[in-house]
Design an enzyme around this catalytic site. Structure first.
Site, mmCIF file in Angstrom:
data_model
loop_
_atom_site.group_PDB
_atom_site.id
_atom_site.type_symbol
_atom_site.label_atom_id
_atom_site.label_comp_id
_atom_site.label_asym_id
_atom_site.label_seq_id
_atom_site.Cartn_x
_atom_site.Cartn_y
_atom_site.Cartn_z
ATOM 1 N N SER A 1 -7.248 20.614 140.007
ATOM 2 C CA SER A 1 -6.567 21.128 139.115
ATOM 3 C C SER A 1 -7.680 22.139 138.092
ATOM 4 O O SER A 1 -6.989 22.708 137.340
ATOM 5 C CB SER A 1 -6.102 19.897 138.002
ATOM 6 O OG SER A 1 -7.461 19.067 137.754
ATOM 7 N N TYR B 1 -3.819 18.177 134.910
ATOM 8 C CA TYR B 1 -2.937 17.573 135.781
ATOM 9 C C TYR B 1 -2.539 16.144 135.525
ATOM 10 O O TYR B 1 -1.538 15.963 135.716
ATOM 11 C CB TYR B 1 -3.018 17.892 137.564
ATOM 12 C CG TYR B 1 -2.934 19.120 138.040
ATOM 13 C CD1 TYR B 1 -2.814 20.601 137.404
ATOM 14 C CD2 TYR B 1 -3.174 19.253 139.349
ATOM 15 C CE1 TYR B 1 -2.802 21.544 138.100
ATOM 16 C CE2 TYR B 1 -2.876 20.360 140.087
ATOM 17 C CZ TYR B 1 -2.737 21.641 139.393
ATOM 18 O OH TYR B 1 -2.729 22.694 140.106
ATOM 19 N N GLY B 2 -3.604 15.560 135.117
ATOM 20 C CA GLY B 2 -3.611 14.015 134.734
ATOM 21 C C GLY B 2 -2.520 13.613 133.671
ATOM 22 O O GLY B 2 -2.340 12.684 133.720
ATOM 23 N N CYS C 1 -8.573 16.936 143.707
ATOM 24 C CA CYS C 1 -8.092 16.308 142.525
ATOM 25 C C CYS C 1 -7.255 15.013 142.918
ATOM 26 O O CYS C 1 -6.485 14.829 143.807
ATOM 27 C CB CYS C 1 -7.016 17.237 142.046
ATOM 28 S SG CYS C 1 -6.141 16.644 140.716
ATOM 29 N N ASN C 2 -7.765 13.820 142.198
ATOM 30 C CA ASN C 2 -7.257 12.457 142.508
ATOM 31 C C ASN C 2 -5.722 12.504 142.144
ATOM 32 O O ASN C 2 -4.963 11.745 142.683
ATOM 33 C CB ASN C 2 -8.019 11.521 141.481
ATOM 34 C CG ASN C 2 -9.369 11.208 142.321
ATOM 35 O OD1 ASN C 2 -9.588 10.195 143.011
ATOM 36 N ND2 ASN C 2 -10.284 12.092 142.019
ATOM 37 N N THR C 3 -5.310 13.193 141.065
ATOM 38 C CA THR C 3 -4.043 13.272 140.435
ATOM 39 C C THR C 3 -3.240 13.690 141.623
ATOM 40 O O THR C 3 -2.235 13.311 142.068
ATOM 41 C CB THR C 3 -3.733 13.959 139.314
ATOM 42 O OG1 THR C 3 -4.885 13.462 138.413
ATOM 43 C CG2 THR C 3 -2.469 13.996 138.547
ATOM 44 N N THR D 1 -11.981 13.498 139.528
ATOM 45 C CA THR D 1 -13.020 14.541 139.878
ATOM 46 C C THR D 1 -14.394 14.375 138.859
ATOM 47 O O THR D 1 -15.437 14.749 139.111
ATOM 48 C CB THR D 1 -12.511 15.905 139.940
ATOM 49 O OG1 THR D 1 -11.643 16.000 138.796
ATOM 50 C CG2 THR D 1 -11.720 16.141 141.301
#
Ligand code: DGL
Length: 257
Positions: free
Chosen positions: A8, A39-40, A70-72, A180
């Site tokens: 993101s 994005y979160g 990105c984890n999201t 991140t």
């Protein structure tokens, strides 16, 4: 072989930094969607749409594999990207879970991330399949804290404790840093809770790439694209990877399928 990495924003440079270090010959193309970060706190549909656009942009460089730093985006868009891309797509959730399962001895694992990542239960679902008990907590203040460069000292420690004491009190022995930016807080977290085993997704993903034995040789090309410029992005980038320049592209260059 060349790899595309997207995030993101520029927090995903924590992942870029590890891959850069571990695979010096690989060609690496990074896209940070800095115009639309974070994005979160966005909806699933929006995160999927942005992720498709990022993946398609990176595909124009002929990448052989795509990493979702990105984890999201890994939590919401992995399945969709695997469906539409004809190259391997690797998210950060699976490698993080694999590492946590290796680390935990008491079967109690904490997961922290953005509001969206925690809401998606992406880590929780996978961990619970292995019979592990999961304790989750969104930590929205960590992202701005890290972007301001406040990664240690009193303020950082106070905020870390505000979020993490509760998880530690539940007896977790392993903590997944599911965002991140969080690896930059790792030393402060370790200092406060020295007994915790900490899973850093940027390391988990490089271990995963080593295990997969991908042929990551190339010309050592490094390209970092961002969709918006600012001094703080530049500062953050310098802190993480130094010299490699940021190249600005227009959002209109990102296209949907
Ligand atoms: N890259 C995001 C993540 O790892 C954090 C920043 C954002 O909210 O976009 O979830």
């Amino acid at each position: 072989m060349s790899i595309g990495i997207f995030d993101s924003g520029i927090g995903g440079l924590t992942v870029f930094r590890e891959i850069n270090r571990e695979f010096p010959d690989a060609d690496i193309y990074y896209l940070g969607d800095t115009a639309r970060v974070p994005y979160g706190n966005k909806s699933r549909e929006t995160v999927i749409r942005y992720s498709i656009e990022a993946a398609n942009y990176l595909k124009t460089f002929g990448i052989d594999a795509l990493i979702i730093a990105c984890n999201t985006a890994s939590s919401y868009a992995l399945e969709k990207l695997r469906e539409i891309m004809d190259i391997p797509v690797i998210g950060v959730v699976e490698p993080g879970v694999e590492t946590a399962l290796k680390y935990t001895t008491n079967g109690r694992v904490g997961v922290i991330g953005t509001v969206a990542t925690i809401k998606s239960n992406s880590y929780k679902k996978l961990l619970e399949k292995s019979g592990v008990q999961v304790f989750q907590k969104p930590c929205p203040l960590f992202v701005p804290l890290v972007e301001e460069g406040i990664v240690d000292g009193q303020i950082a420690e106070l905020i870390i404790k505000e979020y993490l004491d509760e998880l530690v009190d539940r007896g977790i022995d392993t903590l997944i840093l599911g965002c991140t930016h969080y690896p930059l807080l790792k030393d402060s977290i370790k200092k406060l809770y020295p007994h915790l085993k900490i899973v850093d997704s940027s390391q988990a993903i490089t271990d995963f790439l080593h295990r997969e034995n991908l042929q990551l040789s190339g010309k050592g090309i490094r390209k970092i694209f961002i969709t918006d410029e600012s001094e703080s992005f530049e500062r953050f980038k310098n802190m993480l990877i130094g010299e490699i320049p940021l190249e600005k592209i227009e959002i209109s260059q990102l296209c949907t399928l």
